[in-house]
Design a protein around this motif. Structure first.
Motif, PDB file in Angstrom:
ATOM      1  N   CYS A   1       0.881  -1.114  -0.012  1.00 44.65           N
ATOM      2  CA  CYS A   1      -0.115  -0.269   0.025  1.00 44.65           C
ATOM      3  C   CYS A   1       0.726   1.372   0.131  1.00 44.65           C
ATOM      4  O   CYS A   1       2.174   1.186   0.278  1.00 44.65           O
ATOM      5  CB  CYS A   1      -0.981  -0.103   1.243  1.00 44.65           C
ATOM      6  SG  CYS A   1      -0.069   0.138   2.725  1.00 44.65           S
ATOM      7  N   ASN A   2       0.120   2.390  -0.008  1.00 43.72           N
ATOM      8  CA  ASN A   2       1.303   3.587  -0.103  1.00 43.72           C
ATOM      9  C   ASN A   2       0.841   4.279   1.347  1.00 43.72           C
ATOM     10  O   ASN A   2       0.019   3.897   2.166  1.00 43.72           O
ATOM     11  CB  ASN A   2       0.658   4.389  -1.128  1.00 43.72           C
ATOM     12  CG  ASN A   2      -0.657   5.126  -1.035  1.00 43.72           C
ATOM     13  OD1 ASN A   2      -1.655   4.638  -0.451  1.00 43.72           O
ATOM     14  ND2 ASN A   2      -0.886   6.149  -1.846  1.00 43.72           N
ATOM     15  N   GLY A   3       1.573   5.444   1.569  1.00 43.97           N
ATOM     16  CA  GLY A   3       1.221   6.176   2.800  1.00 43.97           C
ATOM     17  C   GLY A   3      -0.134   6.856   3.159  1.00 43.97           C
ATOM     18  O   GLY A   3      -0.548   6.875   4.166  1.00 43.97           O
ATOM     19  N   ALA A   4      -0.855   7.205   1.980  1.00 42.37           N
ATOM     20  CA  ALA A   4      -2.153   7.574   2.175  1.00 42.37           C
ATOM     21  C   ALA A   4      -3.036   6.525   2.703  1.00 42.37           C
ATOM     22  O   ALA A   4      -3.991   6.697   3.380  1.00 42.37           O
ATOM     23  CB  ALA A   4      -2.712   8.137   0.812  1.00 42.37           C
ATOM     24  N   ALA A   5      -2.827   5.459   2.239  1.00 44.52           N
ATOM     25  CA  ALA A   5      -3.514   4.070   2.841  1.00 44.52           C
ATOM     26  C   ALA A   5      -3.270   4.105   4.236  1.00 44.52           C
ATOM     27  O   ALA A   5      -4.263   3.820   5.074  1.00 44.52           O
ATOM     28  CB  ALA A   5      -3.196   2.938   2.019  1.00 44.52           C
ATOM     29  N   GLU A   6      -2.198   4.166   4.695  1.00 45.35           N
ATOM     30  CA  GLU A   6      -1.832   4.121   6.092  1.00 45.35           C
ATOM     31  C   GLU A   6      -2.485   5.178   6.925  1.00 45.35           C
ATOM     32  O   GLU A   6      -3.135   4.932   8.048  1.00 45.35           O
ATOM     33  CB  GLU A   6      -0.421   4.482   6.133  1.00 45.35           C
ATOM     34  CG  GLU A   6       0.623   3.105   5.730  1.00 45.35           C
ATOM     35  CD  GLU A   6       1.954   3.539   6.057  1.00 45.35           C
ATOM     36  OE1 GLU A   6       2.404   2.692   7.134  1.00 45.35           O
ATOM     37  OE2 GLU A   6       2.532   4.405   5.452  1.00 45.35           O
ATOM     38  N   GLY A   7      -2.741   6.457   6.421  1.00 47.09           N
ATOM     39  CA  GLY A   7      -3.405   7.527   7.077  1.00 47.09           C
ATOM     40  C   GLY A   7      -4.901   7.204   7.111  1.00 47.09           C
ATOM     41  O   GLY A   7      -5.700   7.459   7.990  1.00 47.09           O
TER      42      GLY A   7
ATOM     43  N   PHE B   1      -6.655   4.304   6.744  1.00 48.11           N
ATOM     44  CA  PHE B   1      -7.268   3.353   7.575  1.00 48.11           C
ATOM     45  C   PHE B   1      -6.437   3.260   8.866  1.00 48.11           C
ATOM     46  O   PHE B   1      -6.932   2.420   9.834  1.00 48.11           O
ATOM     47  CB  PHE B   1      -7.020   1.884   6.887  1.00 48.11           C
ATOM     48  CG  PHE B   1      -7.886   1.711   5.496  1.00 48.11           C
ATOM     49  CD1 PHE B   1      -9.319   1.320   5.926  1.00 48.11           C
ATOM     50  CD2 PHE B   1      -7.334   2.089   4.411  1.00 48.11           C
ATOM     51  CE1 PHE B   1     -10.096   0.980   4.774  1.00 48.11           C
ATOM     52  CE2 PHE B   1      -8.203   1.760   3.148  1.00 48.11           C
ATOM     53  CZ  PHE B   1      -9.237   1.579   3.288  1.00 48.11           C
ATOM     54  N   GLY B   2      -5.558   4.065   9.188  1.00 47.03           N
ATOM     55  CA  GLY B   2      -5.014   4.073  10.480  1.00 47.03           C
ATOM     56  C   GLY B   2      -4.034   2.891  10.669  1.00 47.03           C
ATOM     57  O   GLY B   2      -3.986   2.568  12.101  1.00 47.03           O
ATOM     58  N   ARG B   3      -3.624   2.616  10.037  1.00 45.00           N
ATOM     59  CA  ARG B   3      -2.493   1.332  10.161  1.00 45.00           C
ATOM     60  C   ARG B   3      -1.169   1.747   9.341  1.00 45.00           C
ATOM     61  O   ARG B   3      -0.945   2.320   8.436  1.00 45.00           O
ATOM     62  CB  ARG B   3      -2.912  -0.044   9.261  1.00 45.00           C
ATOM     63  CG  ARG B   3      -4.558  -0.230  10.006  1.00 45.00           C
ATOM     64  CD  ARG B   3      -5.085  -1.348   8.984  1.00 45.00           C
ATOM     65  NE  ARG B   3      -6.468  -1.930   9.365  1.00 45.00           N
ATOM     66  CZ  ARG B   3      -6.876  -2.730  10.264  1.00 45.00           C
ATOM     67  NH1 ARG B   3      -5.690  -3.432  10.963  1.00 45.00           N
ATOM     68  NH2 ARG B   3      -7.833  -3.210  10.344  1.00 45.00           N
ATOM     69  N   ARG B   4      -0.202   0.886  10.154  1.00 43.81           N
ATOM     70  CA  ARG B   4       1.069   0.996   9.580  1.00 43.81           C
ATOM     71  C   ARG B   4       1.193  -0.084   8.392  1.00 43.81           C
ATOM     72  O   ARG B   4       0.397  -0.990   8.167  1.00 43.81           O
ATOM     73  CB  ARG B   4       1.958   0.705  10.568  1.00 43.81           C
ATOM     74  CG  ARG B   4       2.179   1.530  11.902  1.00 43.81           C
ATOM     75  CD  ARG B   4       3.744   1.254  12.670  1.00 43.81           C
ATOM     76  NE  ARG B   4       3.649  -0.206  12.738  1.00 43.81           N
ATOM     77  CZ  ARG B   4       3.003  -0.709  13.791  1.00 43.81           C
ATOM     78  NH1 ARG B   4       2.463   0.226  14.909  1.00 43.81           N
ATOM     79  NH2 ARG B   4       3.336  -2.036  14.148  1.00 43.81           N
TER      80      ARG B   4
ATOM     81  N   ILE C   1     -18.388   1.695   2.250  1.00 43.59           N
ATOM     82  CA  ILE C   1     -17.944   2.233   3.611  1.00 43.59           C
ATOM     83  C   ILE C   1     -16.590   1.552   3.908  1.00 43.59           C
ATOM     84  O   ILE C   1     -16.216   0.370   3.762  1.00 43.59           O
ATOM     85  CB  ILE C   1     -19.055   1.627   4.802  1.00 43.59           C
ATOM     86  CG1 ILE C   1     -20.074   2.361   4.371  1.00 43.59           C
ATOM     87  CG2 ILE C   1     -18.469   2.046   6.061  1.00 43.59           C
ATOM     88  CD1 ILE C   1     -20.372   3.938   4.373  1.00 43.59           C
ATOM     89  N   GLY C   2     -15.533   2.406   4.540  1.00 44.83           N
ATOM     90  CA  GLY C   2     -14.197   1.897   4.782  1.00 44.83           C
ATOM     91  C   GLY C   2     -14.263   1.773   6.354  1.00 44.83           C
ATOM     92  O   GLY C   2     -14.605   2.399   7.128  1.00 44.83           O
ATOM     93  N   HIS C   3     -13.460   0.616   6.811  1.00 47.38           N
ATOM     94  CA  HIS C   3     -13.372   0.424   8.382  1.00 47.38           C
ATOM     95  C   HIS C   3     -11.793   0.560   8.735  1.00 47.38           C
ATOM     96  O   HIS C   3     -11.044  -0.043   8.261  1.00 47.38           O
ATOM     97  CB  HIS C   3     -13.748  -1.048   8.568  1.00 47.38           C
ATOM     98  CG  HIS C   3     -15.183  -1.289   8.019  1.00 47.38           C
ATOM     99  ND1 HIS C   3     -16.259  -1.193   9.027  1.00 47.38           N
ATOM    100  CD2 HIS C   3     -15.786  -1.747   6.991  1.00 47.38           C
ATOM    101  CE1 HIS C   3     -17.361  -1.381   8.461  1.00 47.38           C
ATOM    102  NE2 HIS C   3     -17.187  -1.988   7.224  1.00 47.38           N
ATOM    103  N   ARG C   4     -11.756   1.617   9.669  1.00 48.72           N
ATOM    104  CA  ARG C   4     -10.548   1.833  10.050  1.00 48.72           C
ATOM    105  C   ARG C   4     -10.066   0.931  11.373  1.00 48.72           C
ATOM    106  O   ARG C   4     -10.694   0.041  11.919  1.00 48.72           O
ATOM    107  CB  ARG C   4     -10.315   3.328  10.694  1.00 48.72           C
ATOM    108  CG  ARG C   4     -11.010   4.347   9.699  1.00 48.72           C
ATOM    109  CD  ARG C   4     -11.160   5.721  10.237  1.00 48.72           C
ATOM    110  NE  ARG C   4      -9.940   6.306  11.087  1.00 48.72           N
ATOM    111  CZ  ARG C   4      -8.950   6.770  10.566  1.00 48.72           C
ATOM    112  NH1 ARG C   4      -8.787   7.178   9.165  1.00 48.72           N
ATOM    113  NH2 ARG C   4      -7.802   7.254  11.360  1.00 48.72           N
ATOM    114  N   ARG C   5      -8.795   1.300  11.680  1.00 49.60           N
ATOM    115  CA  ARG C   5      -8.270   0.184  12.945  1.00 49.60           C
ATOM    116  C   ARG C   5      -8.901   0.307  14.000  1.00 49.60           C
ATOM    117  O   ARG C   5      -9.382  -0.658  14.635  1.00 49.60           O
ATOM    118  CB  ARG C   5      -6.844   0.496  13.007  1.00 49.60           C
ATOM    119  CG  ARG C   5      -6.387  -0.692  13.779  1.00 49.60           C
ATOM    120  CD  ARG C   5      -4.679  -0.242  14.023  1.00 49.60           C
ATOM    121  NE  ARG C   5      -4.137  -1.335  15.107  1.00 49.60           N
ATOM    122  CZ  ARG C   5      -2.869  -1.075  15.314  1.00 49.60           C
ATOM    123  NH1 ARG C   5      -1.881  -0.252  15.058  1.00 49.60           N
ATOM    124  NH2 ARG C   5      -2.369  -2.026  16.492  1.00 49.60           N
TER     125      ARG C   5
END
Length: 877
Positions: A256-262, A264-267, A311-315
């Motif tokens: 994934c890229n950095g925007a995906a980390e931000g 979904f709140g995951r490293r 709908i996206g689910h964050r950590r």
């Protein structure tokens, strides 16, 4: 994303290594090929040379031995003759003969010597029947005494054979040498060709080597470019605001890229092993990833601009609205992979919700405004129309004294002014809302419209002491196709404004025209010049603002709402034109309507030979008249019979098709709008089969507008007549098409004025002349009584909201009214028909009220023009 880009870089390194390996292999192949070709060439040359030498030596030796054996045989014969009683000498002779005989057998079996003189002429001479061998061989095989006796004869014959052998051997040796030289030359040429081919092949290989080297260099450059592009793409993707997630065919996330980390709140390392479908959801979807694959592959309707809202689910178990786009690709090992582009749309949804709320509030306000205008239109115009109509009826049907006449004039003037202001407000609202698409486009004469408008305003101008003049153009101006309502509305307000602000002066109206685009369009400029109060330069733009007056004080000298110029400007712009103004304060103004309009079709059609119009030029025909209105049918049939034609009638399209199946009429005249089957469908069916497939079919309609002409003609109609049908127009069409002339376009009815007269006296007088005054009186009485009953029927249908039936009933009677010149009633019924077709109940009610008043005025005007009406409910005045 590092894994994805590492794979790309690894592919680039592998590609460069492959280039180097290809270069080495190519060099080895070239060297081995050259060595093998050189070795093969040397071996072939050596073997061929050797083979050629051996064969040549063997043939030479064989021919030399033939001569030697010949000489030995001669010597053995001489020895035997010298020792006649010696048996050994005879045996030696037989041995020498056997050797000589065997030598020629060898010659016969040698392919190398085939074709030489020694193997052809000599051998044939020795072996032929009765030749040397046939004669000598029995002697050699016989007893010694016989052989010894024949020796002298054998010696003599052998001397001839020896001479021939010597000659043939020499010739054969010469032929053999020449053949060997030729074969060696051919061999040399073959070897030269082989060498040239080998050199060519080497050159080709060299050229291919050059191309391969260039390709390798280009590939190396592309590999370098790919590396740079990969690095740049990595930087772009890593800086992308959209989240990018890479997964395999099963939906397992690989990178994934950095925007995906931000988002979904995951490293990044926490994404590894997760399934993309576990991070997404949508109502009604059990497997989001499988659904994504299916919808993006098939292009499902749920996609909006290539994305699917989910709908996206964050950590931390929170959710957010997102948009997902899915792209399919191949990994370095050829396995399928998917790239998901995910965007957070929380802010957009909030903005959309805010806009939706604002839109709903605006729609509610617009709806309230529309309801208000509908109420105003019905509740204000209806009583005003009644007031004006009652006042006019009072003035025309009652003897009034001077004071009563003066008061009624005041009532009529005030009512007209109030209605004009209401109409201005409603017109302004309609134009301002950009609802100009409903304006009917018709063919009209600009000169006639301006002329009628000036005539209409003459009394108003005279009351203010003004002189109103229309300077008509010297050259004729063609008719145009546009909204006559908008054109008239713009000029009406401009001219009214000029009269209002001019006292004891003059107003001049002029019209200028220029044709454009080879006569297909007409540029019009209508100038209205007054000598009134004029306008200051700083106010020239402000005067076109709605509800704007230059003097807004309570003591202003000119009444008005400030809407006239605003309406004129909007009307001009709705036609694609503009209004220009030039004014000097205290000296007057010039307002110019500048507009470019299409020239009417009949005005641009090339002039053709004038069709015959006299009654005598048209032969007597058998004509089928298809008309559902009995009065229209009666009038049209009577008009045709008076011209000597035979007439049959049908009440609708169904009956017309049935009659046209079996009877070959000379011509068919059909109405367009009829029950059961209209004229258009009937025309199609008549053209499809039956006895009247090729006869002229003339449409007769009150709705012959240019927009519908292609529909009529494409259905198979030969021509179209517009109601009211005049004798001259009808006879011209019959005379034209009875002789198979080229189809013409619709003969248009006279352009309607802004407010048509109650009676069209030209049509009425023509009908009286053609069919007699008594016949017209009966028709008019019948029509008026039917119209009175129609008003009651329309009112009942309106209460039931059965507007489709009401529109058809109004249309049916409107055509009949036009047939004998009842123009006002015709126009009133058409207005009702239009309102009913639109389902506009208030407008239909208003039109029905107006139609009732027009009916009363029609009765009065008919009586004033000498028409005797029979008794009936509508004629009780």
């Amino acid at each position: 994303m590092s894994q994805f880009f590492d794979e790309v870089l690894q592919e680039s390194r592998i590609a460069r290594a492959a280039v180097r390996i290809r270069q080495v292999v190519l060099a080895l192949v070239i060297l081995v090929t050259l060595a093998v070709m050189a070795n093969v060439f040397l071996q072939i040359d050596h073997e061929l040379e050797r083979s050629s030498s051996v064969n040549s030596d063997n043939a030479t030796w064989t021919m030399a031995q033939v001569e030697v054996d010949t000489l030995k045989l001669q010597r053995a014969i001489l020895v035997a003759m010298d020792r006649p009683g010696d048996p050994q000498a005879l045996d030696d002779l037989r041995l020498a003969f056997d050797i000589f005989y065997s030598r020629f057998n060898v010659l016969a079996q040698s392919g190398r010597l085939e074709g030489l003189p020694i193997n052809n002429s000599l051998r044939s001479a020795l072996w032929a029947d009765g030749a040397f061998f046939d004669r000598v061989t029995p002697l050699m095989d016989g007893d010694d005494a016989a052989l010894a006796t024949a020796l002298p004869a054998i010696r003599d014959e052998m001397n001839g054979v020896a001479e021939q052998v010597r000659t043939d051997v020499v010739q054969s040796l010469q032929a053999l040498l020449a053949s060997g030289d030729a074969r060696r030359g051919e061999l040399r040429r073959s070897l030269q060709i082989f060498a040239a081919s080998a050199l060519g092949l080497l050159a080709l290989m060299a050229a291919l080597s050059v191309v391969i080297v260039q390709q390798n260099r280009a590939q190396a450059r592309r590999a370098q470019t790919t590396v740079r592009a990969v690095h740049n793409l990595r930087a772009v993707i890593e800086s992308s605001l959209d989240a990018l997630v890479i997964c395999d065919a099963l939906g397992r996330i690989t990178d994934c890229n950095g925007a995906a980390e931000g988002l979904f709140g995951r490293r990044r390392d926490e994404f590894s092993g997760l399934n993309l479908g576990d991070m997404l959801s949508k109502e009604g979807l059990e497997d989001p990833f499988a659904t994504l694959r299916t919808q993006f592959r098939d292009g499902a309707a749920d996609l909006q601009d290539g994305r699917l809202q989910m709908i996206g689910h964050r950590r931390d178990a929170t959710t957010l609205p997102i948009e997902v786009a899915l792209a399919e690709a191949m990994s370095a090992d050829g396995a399928p992979m998917f790239i998901a582009f995910i965007r957070d749309i929380s802010e957009r949804i909030e903005r959309e919700e805010s806009l939706r709320k604002a839109r709903n509030d605006a729609l509610k306000g617009e709806e309230a405004k529309a309801r208000f205008l509908a109420v105003m239109s019905h509740e204000m115009r209806t009583p005003l129309n009644g007031l004006i109509a009652a006042t006019e009826l009072l003035q025309t049907s009652t003897d009034l004294d001077k004071r009563q006449a003066w008061l009624s004039d005041i009532v009529l003037s005030c009512g007209t002014a109030a209605l004009d202001q209401v109409n201005n407000v409603l017109e302004l609202t309609r134009l301002g809302a950009n609802r100009t698409g409903g304006d009917q486009v018709t063919d009209f004469s600009p000169v006639q419209v301006v002329r009628d408008l000036v005539t209409q305003h003459l009394p108003h101008a005279g009351k203010r002491g003004n002189r109103l003049v229309f300077e008509e153009p010297a050259d004729p101006i063609p008719r145009v196709t546009a909204s006559q309502h908008l054109f008239l509305r713009a000029l009406y307000n401009l001219l009214g404004n000029a009269i209002k602000f001019t006292d004891a002066g003059s107003i001049t109206v002029s019209l200028r025209a220029d044709t454009l685009e080879d006569g297909r369009r007409l540029h019009l400029a209508v100038d209205i010049t007054d000598t009134g109060i004029g306008i200051a330069e700083q106010d020239l733009e402000r005067i076109f603002h709605n509800f704007e007056t230059l003097d807004s004080s309570f003591a202003r000298m000119r009444d008005g709402t400030g809407l006239g110029l605003g309406i004129a400007k909007l009307s001009a712009e709705a036609m694609g034109g503009a209004i220009r103004v030039v004014s000097t304060l205290g000296k007057g103004s010039t307002f110019t309507l500048d507009v470019t309009l299409p020239v009417a079709v009949e005005a641009t059609r090339p002039s053709a030979a004038t069709p015959p119009t006299s009654d005598q030029e048209a032969p007597a025909l058998h004509i089928l008249v298809v008309e559902d209105n009995p009065i229209n049918s009666l009038l049209l049939s009577e008009m045709l019979r008076l011209r000597g034609h035979t007439v049959s009638n049908a009440v609708d399209g169904v009956e017309a098709v049935e009659k046209a199946e079996t009877t070959a009429y000379d011509m068919i005249l059909t109405d367009i709008s009829m029950p059961r089957m209209d004229g258009i469908e009937a025309t199609r069916r008549i053209r499809a089969h039956g006895a009247c497939r090729t006869v002229p079919i003339i449409g007769v309609t009150a709705n012959a507008i240019p927009e519908r002409m292609p529909e009529f003609l494409s259905a198979g109609m030969t021509d179209v007549l517009a109601k009211p049908v005049t004798r001259s127009a009808l006879m011209a069409v019959i005379a034209t098409h009875a002789r198979g002339a080229a189809p013409a376009q619709a003969i248009p009815a006279a352009p309607p004025a802004a407010e048509p007269a109650i009676l069209n006296l030209d049509v009425l007088r023509e009908a009286q002349r053609e069919m007699g005054a008594e016949f017209v009186d009966r028709i008019a009485s019948r029509l008026l009584n039917e119209a009175d009953a129609l008003m009651i029927e329309l009112e009942e249908l309106g209460l039931k909201a059965a507007f489709d039936q009401a529109a058809k009933a109004a249309h049916k009677s409107a055509g009949a009214a036009a047939s004998i010149g009842l123009a006002g009633l015709h126009a009133a019924l058409l207005r009702y028909e239009t309102a009913a077709q639109a389902g506009d109940a208030p407008a239909a009610a208003t039109a029905l009220t107006a139609a009732r008043k027009v009916l009363l005025r029609t009765v009065l005007d008919l009586r004033d023009n000498g028409v005797t009406l029979n008794a009936g409910p509508a004629l009780a005045l």
